[in-house]
Design a protein around this motif. Structure first.
Motif, PDB file in Angstrom:
ATOM      1  N   PHE A 264      58.015 125.011  57.140  1.00 13.29           N
ATOM      2  CA  PHE A 264      57.678 126.441  57.571  1.00 13.29           C
ATOM      3  C   PHE A 264      58.701 127.243  57.555  1.00 13.29           C
ATOM      4  CE2 PHE A 264      57.034 129.498  60.860  1.00 13.29           C
ATOM      5  CZ  PHE A 264      55.604 129.719  60.765  1.00 13.29           C
ATOM      6  N   LEU A 265      59.967 127.119  57.893  1.00 15.75           N
ATOM      7  CA  LEU A 265      61.066 128.152  57.577  1.00 15.75           C
ATOM      8  C   LEU A 265      61.167 128.530  56.090  1.00 15.75           C
ATOM      9  CD1 LEU A 265      63.359 129.436  59.040  1.00 15.75           C
ATOM     10  CD2 LEU A 265      64.856 127.420  58.554  1.00 15.75           C
ATOM     11  N   TRP A 266      61.187 127.454  55.075  1.00 13.58           N
ATOM     12  CA  TRP A 266      61.375 127.430  53.846  1.00 13.58           C
ATOM     13  C   TRP A 266      60.220 128.604  53.376  1.00 13.58           C
ATOM     14  CZ3 TRP A 266      61.240 122.941  49.693  1.00 13.58           C
ATOM     15  CH2 TRP A 266      61.986 123.577  48.501  1.00 13.58           C
ATOM     16  N   LYS A 267      58.934 128.499  53.778  1.00 11.96           N
ATOM     17  CA  LYS A 267      57.965 129.100  53.343  1.00 11.96           C
ATOM     18  C   LYS A 267      57.974 130.695  54.139  1.00 11.96           C
ATOM     19  CE  LYS A 267      52.806 129.323  53.156  1.00 11.96           C
ATOM     20  NZ  LYS A 267      52.656 129.014  51.665  1.00 11.96           N
ATOM     21  N   ILE A 268      58.416 130.679  55.509  1.00  6.74           N
ATOM     22  CA  ILE A 268      58.356 132.055  55.685  1.00  6.74           C
ATOM     23  C   ILE A 268      59.605 133.039  55.204  1.00  6.74           C
ATOM     24  CG2 ILE A 268      59.679 131.553  58.015  1.00  6.74           C
ATOM     25  CD1 ILE A 268      57.420 133.183  59.251  1.00  6.74           C
ATOM     26  N   VAL A 269      60.792 132.294  54.995  1.00  5.19           N
ATOM     27  CA  VAL A 269      61.712 132.948  54.229  1.00  5.19           C
ATOM     28  C   VAL A 269      61.318 133.541  53.076  1.00  5.19           C
ATOM     29  CG1 VAL A 269      64.064 132.787  53.255  1.00  5.19           C
ATOM     30  CG2 VAL A 269      63.435 131.935  55.741  1.00  5.19           C
ATOM     31  N   ALA A 270      60.569 132.445  52.104  1.00 11.55           N
ATOM     32  CA  ALA A 270      60.012 133.082  50.906  1.00 11.55           C
ATOM     33  C   ALA A 270      59.149 134.228  51.118  1.00 11.55           C
ATOM     34  CB  ALA A 270      59.458 131.985  50.137  1.00 11.55           C
ATOM     35  N   LEU A 271      58.124 134.320  52.139  1.00 14.50           N
ATOM     36  CA  LEU A 271      57.283 135.355  52.238  1.00 14.50           C
ATOM     37  C   LEU A 271      58.094 136.325  52.602  1.00 14.50           C
ATOM     38  CD1 LEU A 271      54.685 133.266  54.520  1.00 14.50           C
ATOM     39  CD2 LEU A 271      54.309 134.241  52.019  1.00 14.50           C
ATOM     40  N   SER A 272      59.099 136.538  53.401  1.00 18.94           N
ATOM     41  CA  SER A 272      59.644 137.474  53.777  1.00 18.94           C
ATOM     42  C   SER A 272      60.509 138.225  52.538  1.00 18.94           C
ATOM     43  CB  SER A 272      60.849 137.404  54.851  1.00 18.94           C
ATOM     44  OG  SER A 272      62.060 136.815  54.270  1.00 18.94           O
ATOM     45  N   MET A 273      60.933 137.592  51.629  1.00 21.51           N
ATOM     46  CA  MET A 273      61.450 137.720  50.316  1.00 21.51           C
ATOM     47  C   MET A 273      60.542 138.490  49.528  1.00 21.51           C
ATOM     48  SD  MET A 273      63.806 134.402  49.475  1.00 21.51           S
ATOM     49  CE  MET A 273      64.307 135.022  47.859  1.00 21.51           C
ATOM     50  N   GLU A 274      59.233 137.854  49.300  1.00 24.11           N
ATOM     51  CA  GLU A 274      58.269 138.785  48.705  1.00 24.11           C
ATOM     52  C   GLU A 274      57.674 140.228  49.345  1.00 24.11           C
ATOM     53  OE1 GLU A 274      56.260 137.586  45.867  1.00 24.11           O
ATOM     54  OE2 GLU A 274      58.055 136.589  45.584  1.00 24.11           O
ATOM     55  N   ASP A 275      57.761 140.147  50.761  1.00 25.41           N
ATOM     56  CA  ASP A 275      57.246 141.266  51.201  1.00 25.41           C
ATOM     57  C   ASP A 275      58.451 142.409  51.066  1.00 25.41           C
ATOM     58  OD1 ASP A 275      55.548 142.438  53.526  1.00 25.41           O
ATOM     59  OD2 ASP A 275      57.391 142.746  54.549  1.00 25.41           O
ATOM     60  N   SER A 276      59.692 142.089  51.081  1.00 23.14           N
ATOM     61  CA  SER A 276      60.672 143.024  51.073  1.00 23.14           C
ATOM     62  C   SER A 276      60.945 143.603  49.417  1.00 23.14           C
ATOM     63  CB  SER A 276      62.153 142.500  51.370  1.00 23.14           C
ATOM     64  OG  SER A 276      62.531 141.450  50.577  1.00 23.14           O
ATOM     65  N   GLY A 277      60.138 142.938  48.424  1.00 26.82           N
ATOM     66  CA  GLY A 277      60.146 143.529  47.231  1.00 26.82           C
ATOM     67  C   GLY A 277      61.097 142.679  46.252  1.00 26.82           C
ATOM     68  N   ASN A 278      61.607 141.568  46.789  1.00 29.91           N
ATOM     69  CA  ASN A 278      62.456 140.560  46.112  1.00 29.91           C
ATOM     70  C   ASN A 278      61.469 139.357  45.393  1.00 29.91           C
ATOM     71  OD1 ASN A 278      65.011 141.514  46.333  1.00 29.91           O
ATOM     72  ND2 ASN A 278      65.195 140.593  48.428  1.00 29.91           N
ATOM     73  N   HIS A 279      60.843 139.845  44.482  1.00 24.30           N
ATOM     74  CA  HIS A 279      59.626 139.063  43.928  1.00 24.30           C
ATOM     75  C   HIS A 279      60.338 137.949  43.226  1.00 24.30           C
ATOM     76  CE1 HIS A 279      56.537 141.854  45.665  1.00 24.30           C
ATOM     77  NE2 HIS A 279      57.076 142.846  44.789  1.00 24.30           N
ATOM     78  N   ASN A 280      59.524 136.714  43.475  1.00 25.44           N
ATOM     79  CA  ASN A 280      59.705 135.579  42.579  1.00 25.44           C
ATOM     80  C   ASN A 280      61.376 135.280  42.486  1.00 25.44           C
ATOM     81  OD1 ASN A 280      58.242 133.317  41.483  1.00 25.44           O
ATOM     82  ND2 ASN A 280      58.706 134.269  39.568  1.00 25.44           N
ATOM     83  N   LYS A 281      62.158 135.669  43.263  1.00 25.18           N
ATOM     84  CA  LYS A 281      63.398 135.119  43.696  1.00 25.18           C
ATOM     85  C   LYS A 281      63.582 133.427  43.922  1.00 25.18           C
ATOM     86  CE  LYS A 281      64.938 139.138  42.482  1.00 25.18           C
ATOM     87  NZ  LYS A 281      65.608 139.375  41.065  1.00 25.18           N
ATOM     88  N   MET A 282      64.627 132.994  43.337  1.00 26.54           N
ATOM     89  CA  MET A 282      64.984 131.508  43.948  1.00 26.54           C
ATOM     90  C   MET A 282      65.349 131.618  45.331  1.00 26.54           C
ATOM     91  SD  MET A 282      64.376 130.387  41.163  1.00 26.54           S
ATOM     92  CE  MET A 282      64.667 128.476  41.666  1.00 26.54           C
ATOM     93  N   CYS A 283      64.704 130.384  46.080  1.00 29.16           N
ATOM     94  CA  CYS A 283      65.016 130.265  47.625  1.00 29.16           C
ATOM     95  C   CYS A 283      65.177 128.710  47.574  1.00 29.16           C
ATOM     96  CB  CYS A 283      63.805 130.731  48.344  1.00 29.16           C
ATOM     97  SG  CYS A 283      63.808 130.499  50.032  1.00 29.16           S
ATOM     98  N   ASN A 284      66.520 128.559  48.313  1.00 29.60           N
ATOM     99  CA  ASN A 284      66.884 127.129  48.627  1.00 29.60           C
ATOM    100  C   ASN A 284      66.935 126.940  50.183  1.00 29.60           C
ATOM    101  OD1 ASN A 284      68.512 126.127  46.114  1.00 29.60           O
ATOM    102  ND2 ASN A 284      69.090 128.465  46.202  1.00 29.60           N
ATOM    103  N   VAL A 285      66.425 125.794  50.385  1.00 30.35           N
ATOM    104  CA  VAL A 285      66.521 125.192  52.074  1.00 30.35           C
ATOM    105  C   VAL A 285      67.329 123.863  51.756  1.00 30.35           C
ATOM    106  CG1 VAL A 285      64.373 123.760  51.799  1.00 30.35           C
ATOM    107  CG2 VAL A 285      65.359 124.823  54.066  1.00 30.35           C
ATOM    108  N   ALA A 286      68.306 123.489  52.622  1.00 30.77           N
ATOM    109  CA  ALA A 286      68.883 122.489  52.802  1.00 30.77           C
ATOM    110  C   ALA A 286      68.990 121.861  54.058  1.00 30.77           C
ATOM    111  CB  ALA A 286      70.395 122.688  52.236  1.00 30.77           C
TER     112      ALA A 286
END
Length: 460
Positions: A264-286
């Protein structure tokens, strides 16, 4: 001070250096190969208590200092320093009983008024000390109501969360005039590499050589304070965790609560990136994986005891990498499958044996988890729910009202830790160190799950 944002003042009344009561002979203690995977930064923790029923603050301070001195006899590297050993050409512990900086303070705020939801306001620079010397610094603060906060700051190269909690619980045992529940082991041979070294190429998917980045820390289109990392603390109710676990298990494989939360955290961080205009950027979770139980598998009771009591870092950090657009579009259960698969690569004895050997061939070089090898968005998730800190940190005046890790100002890595709730064993408390943009998005889009920690929830 509380949610109204009013400030409070902390007055330092004394500073001491506490030494081990029975110092060991001055000697060098090398890092293990797994210690070398940890960057040279500090990590804090703090524990809040109601007013003790017996004893005034000076008596409590005396008890804490005396018991700390005895605890440092067992945990002697914490009373030393990390210095360059010319003889071997690397940093090591200098076990010289330099001592631990011990700060005594008072604060004009009541426990129930502490804004624990916002540690940047209530904890940073006030109730947890800055570590200026040595390996560990401690501050004990009496609040206006008579409550007490104990804050610690460790050099992370000396201890992971498991070890830090081992030390503090032993200190608490000694303060109650009881034998420590666990005696630490600093035996380096149990983490020695094999001869000859051998390892799977899969280790290169988890760790890498650290190379200073050549591109800017933040995207060119970021503005204002959105990229600044801030700290927040939330609680998640058991009902929400159960719903999340069901959603993450819809594809037929039952996810653990940690896998579901991480997904869930991975997904919502990705959604926040998309919402802020950082479209289709790489997103890591460890995810941080403790290797103590893995490394002792099949080696008998003695090895199991040594690994259980080993003081230091015994962590691997497997990770997943996807583009934010893909994470936005796929289901939570499919993300949970991805999390489960990368997590499984680091949950075996062979993985940790390979990791020790991999480091051995690179001991002279700086190493880093692959998720943080670039400036792509990366979040580390660590589970502290197994530490049971609420039961173990009793210094003689009652159980902890609230305890948490603390990421000091200036750390640039994104970090999230799940913690046990002090009021409901099925709830979680979650400490988050993330950019302001991500934190604001989480609060506005997942406020039903992430609820700001407050005194009503903590029943103080």
């Amino acid at each position: 001070m509380g949610s109204d944002g009013n400030y409070f003042f902390v007055k330092v009344i004394d500073k001491r250096v506490v030494h081990a009561k029975e110092p060991w002979t001055d000697h060098w203690l090398p890092f293990t190969n797994l210690d070398l995977l940890v960057p040279p930064f500090d990590v804090g923790s703090f524990f809040c208590y109601k007013k003790p029923a017996h004893g005034d603050f000076p008596d409590i301070l005396k008890t804490l200092k005396d018991s700390l001195s005895r605890a440092l006899t067992l945990y002697y590297p914490l009373a030393g320093e990390i210095l360059w050993n010319e003889a071997v050409g690397e940093n090591q512990f200098r076990c010289n009983n330099r001592g631990v900086d011990f700060i005594e303070a008072v604060a004009d705020v009541e426990l129930k008024e502490l804004n624990l939801y916002n540690p940047d306001e209530s904890i940073e620079g006030k109730l947890v000390p800055k570590k200026l010397h040595g390996v560990l610094a401690i501050q004990v603060t009496e609040l206006k109501c008579g409550g007490i906060v104990i804050g610690c700051m460790f050099d992370h190269r000396a201890a992971d969360g498991y070890s830090a909690n081992m030390f503090i619980s032993s200190w608490a045992d000694i303060a109650r005039f009881e034998a420590p529940s666990m005696v630490p082991s600093f035996q380096r041979s149990i983490l020695n590499p094999r001869c000859p070294t051998t390892y799977s190429s899969s280790i290169d998917d988890v760790f890498a050589l650290f190379e200073p980045p050549t591109k800017p820390d933040h995207e060119q289109n970021s503005s204002g304070d959105d990229h600044v990392l801030i700290n927040r603390v939330y609680y998640i109710e058991a009902e929400q965790l159960n719903k999340l676990q069901l959603l993450a298990s819809e594809n037929g494989r039952r996810s653990s609560k940690l896998e579901a939360f991480t997904s869930f955290l991975w997904k919502i961080v990705a959604l926040s990136m998309e919402d802020s205009g950082n479209h289709n950027k790489m997103c890591n979770v460890a995810l941080a994986v403790d290797g103590r139980s893995r490394l002792s598998e099949g080696d008998g009771e003695e090895k199991e005891k040594l690994m259980t009591s080993h003081f230091g870092n015994v962590l691997s950090m497997p990770s997943g990498l996807k583009r934010s657009q893909e994470l936005k579009e796929i289901s939570l259960s499919n993300i949970a499958t991805e999390v489960h698969e990368f997590l499984q690569t680091a949950t075996t004895k062979d993985h940790f044996l390979d990791l020790i050997d991999w480091v051995e061939e690179r001991r002279s070089k700086p190493l880093v988890a692959i998720a943080f090898a670039s400036k792509e968005m990366s979040v580390m998730v660590s589970s502290g729910t197994r530490f049971h800190i609420m039961d173990k940190m009793d210094f003689g005046w009652g159980k902890v009202v609230f305890g948490s890790c603390h990421v000091p100002y200036g750390r640039q890595d994104c970090y999230v830790m799940t913690l046990p709730s002090p009021t409901n064993h099925n709830d979680w408390v979650v400490y988050m160190h993330l950019p302001m943009a991500q934190m604001n998005y989480i609060e506005s889009h997942a406020g039903h799950m992430f609820k700001p920690l407050n005194s009503d929830y903590l029943q103080i």
